[in-house]
Design a protein around this motif. Structure first.
Motif, short mmCIF file in Angstrom:
data_model
loop_
_atom_site.label_atom_id
_atom_site.label_comp_id
_atom_site.label_asym_id
_atom_site.label_seq_id
_atom_site.Cartn_x
_atom_site.Cartn_y
_atom_site.Cartn_z
N UNK A 190 -34.23 -5.84 -7.28
CA UNK A 190 -35.32 -5.91 -8.26
C UNK A 190 -35.76 -7.35 -8.50
N UNK A 191 -34.81 -8.28 -8.46
CA UNK A 191 -35.16 -9.70 -8.64
C UNK A 191 -35.90 -10.23 -7.41
N UNK A 192 -35.42 -9.86 -6.23
CA UNK A 192 -36.08 -10.29 -4.98
C UNK A 192 -37.53 -9.81 -4.95
N UNK A 193 -37.70 -8.56 -5.35
CA UNK A 193 -39.05 -7.98 -5.34
C UNK A 193 -40.01 -8.81 -6.20
N UNK A 194 -39.44 -9.44 -7.23
CA UNK A 194 -40.26 -10.26 -8.14
C UNK A 194 -40.30 -11.73 -7.70
N UNK A 195 -39.87 -11.96 -6.47
CA UNK A 195 -39.96 -13.32 -5.93
C UNK A 195 -38.89 -14.26 -6.46
N UNK A 196 -37.82 -13.68 -6.99
CA UNK A 196 -36.74 -14.50 -7.55
C UNK A 196 -35.56 -14.49 -6.59
N UNK A 197 -35.10 -15.66 -6.25
CA UNK A 197 -33.92 -15.78 -5.40
C UNK A 197 -32.70 -15.32 -6.17
N UNK A 198 -32.01 -14.33 -5.65
CA UNK A 198 -30.83 -13.84 -6.34
C UNK A 198 -29.76 -13.48 -5.32
N UNK A 220 -27.05 -23.12 -19.39
CA UNK A 220 -26.48 -22.11 -18.50
C UNK A 220 -26.10 -20.91 -19.36
N UNK A 221 -26.68 -19.78 -19.02
CA UNK A 221 -26.45 -18.58 -19.82
C UNK A 221 -25.86 -17.47 -18.97
N UNK A 222 -24.81 -16.84 -19.48
CA UNK A 222 -24.27 -15.65 -18.82
C UNK A 222 -24.77 -14.45 -19.61
N UNK A 223 -25.44 -13.53 -18.92
CA UNK A 223 -25.92 -12.31 -19.57
C UNK A 223 -25.20 -11.11 -18.99
N UNK A 224 -24.71 -10.23 -19.87
CA UNK A 224 -24.06 -9.02 -19.38
C UNK A 224 -24.86 -7.81 -19.83
N UNK A 225 -25.15 -6.91 -18.90
CA UNK A 225 -25.89 -5.69 -19.22
C UNK A 225 -24.97 -4.48 -19.02
N UNK A 226 -24.81 -3.69 -20.08
CA UNK A 226 -23.92 -2.53 -20.05
C UNK A 226 -24.55 -1.33 -19.35
N UNK A 254 -26.19 -21.51 -8.17
CA UNK A 254 -26.94 -21.95 -9.35
C UNK A 254 -27.64 -23.27 -9.06
N UNK A 255 -26.92 -24.17 -8.37
CA UNK A 255 -27.50 -25.47 -8.03
C UNK A 255 -28.71 -25.31 -7.10
N UNK A 256 -28.65 -24.25 -6.28
CA UNK A 256 -29.78 -24.00 -5.37
C UNK A 256 -30.90 -23.23 -6.07
N UNK A 257 -30.75 -23.00 -7.37
CA UNK A 257 -31.81 -22.35 -8.13
C UNK A 257 -31.78 -20.83 -8.07
N UNK A 258 -30.67 -20.27 -7.62
CA UNK A 258 -30.59 -18.80 -7.54
C UNK A 258 -30.02 -18.20 -8.82
N UNK A 259 -30.43 -16.95 -9.06
CA UNK A 259 -29.77 -16.16 -10.10
C UNK A 259 -28.55 -15.51 -9.43
N UNK A 269 -33.76 -21.83 -17.89
CA UNK A 269 -32.30 -21.73 -17.92
C UNK A 269 -31.72 -21.26 -16.60
N UNK A 270 -30.49 -21.67 -16.32
CA UNK A 270 -29.75 -21.13 -15.18
C UNK A 270 -29.02 -19.88 -15.67
N UNK A 271 -29.00 -18.84 -14.81
CA UNK A 271 -28.46 -17.56 -15.28
C UNK A 271 -27.47 -16.93 -14.33
N UNK A 272 -26.37 -16.48 -14.91
CA UNK A 272 -25.45 -15.60 -14.21
C UNK A 272 -25.53 -14.25 -14.92
#
Ligand code: ADP
Ligand code: ASP
Ligand code: MG
Length: 407
Positions: free
Chosen positions: A84-92, A3-9, A125-130, A34-37
């Motif tokens: 932007x994540x949805x557009x790439x087919x990623x559940x967020x 499980x990784x937390x990423x912060x973007x400034x 996260x358990x449901x596989x979402x970002x 990895x699971x990501x927040x």
């Protein structure tokens, strides 16, 4: 799976293109299993713009309303990144601080996180979402929106990582790690592979704004593995670690500097017991934080008493001091807002004498006058005239050979 937390400034999410680039990075991490927040700041310049708008209405904006305004910056970027994540087919799914329930105290503009209700985040996260969380903001027990102070998204990320017991908290910014000093000021500055929590805490509190102080405090307290990386290029970044006996610590790890300083002196104060208290009591009663303090030895039964404050508190401090000077029968109060503080930081200093004298020599050789000095176990700070900031930092960087990796 980690499980990784990423912060973007701010710079990393500064335009729609950059937000799309962040989305790609997030996806690449997810594709590694990895699971990501993700925690995001407002787009670069946005928080300043909002502060400016508020000041056009009122130079001292009401703190609660200012937070309502400032929190909008991060609400924009969570939505854009999720798109932007949805557009790439990623559940967020995006969340404001209030929606997560990042509970803070009610100190508007500088609130502290008390607790994080991580249930909703976990479910996603358990449901596989970002999960995409707005940095820099929370909610108090009465439902008021609060913000965590400038640079506060770092703290949101670390606090979330602690609450979720994440495997790593990655702070993505516009430099590829923590350097020996701000690379914008000294191009020869060198990226550090690692720095201890203790040193990072000193660097941050002495003015290096690459990480918010509270983020470092939190990470140290809750043992969160913390890394600073670039969102623009790949690389190992800088790991913030606990001190490790097996490695020889370099004498000096870095140089921090702070431009936000101002100093005040009460001249000709009667030299009697209780004077320091009578001078500083009213200052602290006015909610002004005092940093360095120097009192001279009395020559003629009077003494001079000098201390530094944040520049923003200078006018208020001067008012308070003028009042106290009258009461004490002091000669006068003088002040200077054109000063800066330069500090050497390193845990290796503990076991070495002579750091301060090398520092003073290097500054003397450049003709830089030192106005105040303070030391602790792992730092030496000097106050010098503002015009010497760049020259002073460069001279010290060279004198301690910080451009070269320790052998
Ligand atoms: P973000 O918007 O990503 O939070 P910040 O501006 O808050 O970025 O922090 C990154 C900046 O910190 C860098 O661009 C750099 O100028 C500055 N900085 C100051 N001291 C240091 C240091 N010792 N190492 C790296 N960066 C530093
Ligand atoms: N947007 C806020 C600021 O500019 C918080 C952050 O970026 O960390 O200070
Ligand atoms: Mg920052």
């Amino acid at each position: 799976m980690a499980l990784i937390v990423q912060k973007y400034g701010g710079t990393s999410v500064g335009s729609p293109e950059r937000i799309e680039h962040v989305a790609e990075r997030v996806l690449a991490t997810r594709d590694q299993g990895h699971a990501i927040v993700v925690v995001v700041s407002a787009m670069s310049g946005e928080t300043d713009r909002l502060v400016g708008l508020a000041r056009q209405i009122d130079v001292h904006p009401e703190p609660r309303e200012l937070d309502v305004l400032l929190a909008t910056g991060e609400q924009v970027t969570i939505a854009l990144l999720s798109l932007a994540l949805h557009k790439r087919g990623c559940q967020a799914r995006s969340y404001t601080g209030t929606q997560v329930r990042i509970l803070t105290d009610s100190a508007f503009n500088k609130a502290r996180i008390r607790d994080i209700d991580e249930a909703a985040v976990r479910k996603d996260l358990d449901a596989g979402r970002v999960v995409v969380v707005a940095g820099f903001q929370g909610v108090d027990e009465h439902g008021n929106i609060t913000t965590l102070g400038r640079g506060g998204s770092d703290t949101t990320a670390v606090a979330l990582a602690a609450a979720l017991k994440a495997d790593e908290c990655q702070i993505y910014t516009d430099v590829d790690g923590v350097y020996t000093t701000d690379p914008r000021l000294v191009p020869e500055a060198r990226r550090l592979d690692r720095i201890t929590f203790e040193e990072m805490l000193e660097m941050a509190s002495l003015g290096s704004k690459v990480l918010q102080i509270r983020a470092v405090e939190f990470a140290g307290k809750y043992n969160v593995p913390l890394r600073v990386l670039s969102s623009f290029q790949d690389g190992p970044g800088t790991l913030i670690t606990f001190e490790d006996d097996t490695m020889e610590d370099p004498l000096i790890s870095g140089i921090a500097f702070n431009r936000d300083e101002a100093k005040l002196t009460m001249v000709g104060v009667p030299d009697e017991p209780g004077v320091a208290y009578r001078i500083l009591g009213p200052v602290s009663a006015a909610n002004i934080e005092v940093d360095m303090i120097v009192q001279n030895i009395a020559a003629d039964k009077t003494t001079d008493f000098t201390f530094t404050v944040h520049r923003r508190d200078y006018e208020k401090a001067l008012e308070v001091m003028n009042r106290t000077a009258k009461e004490l029968g002091a000669r006068e109060v003088t002040g200077d807002t054109k000063i800066v503080k330069i500090s050497l930081v390193g845990v290796g200093m503990r076991s070495h004498a002579g750091i301060a004298s090398t520092m003073f020599q290097a500054l003397a050789e450049e003709g830089i006058n030192i106005r105040m000095i303070s030391t602790s176990e792992i730092k030496v700070s000097v106050v010098v005239d503002e015009k010497y900031l760049e020259l002073g930092v460069r001279a010290l960087h060279e004198a301690f050979h910080l451009d070269k990796a320790p052998a």
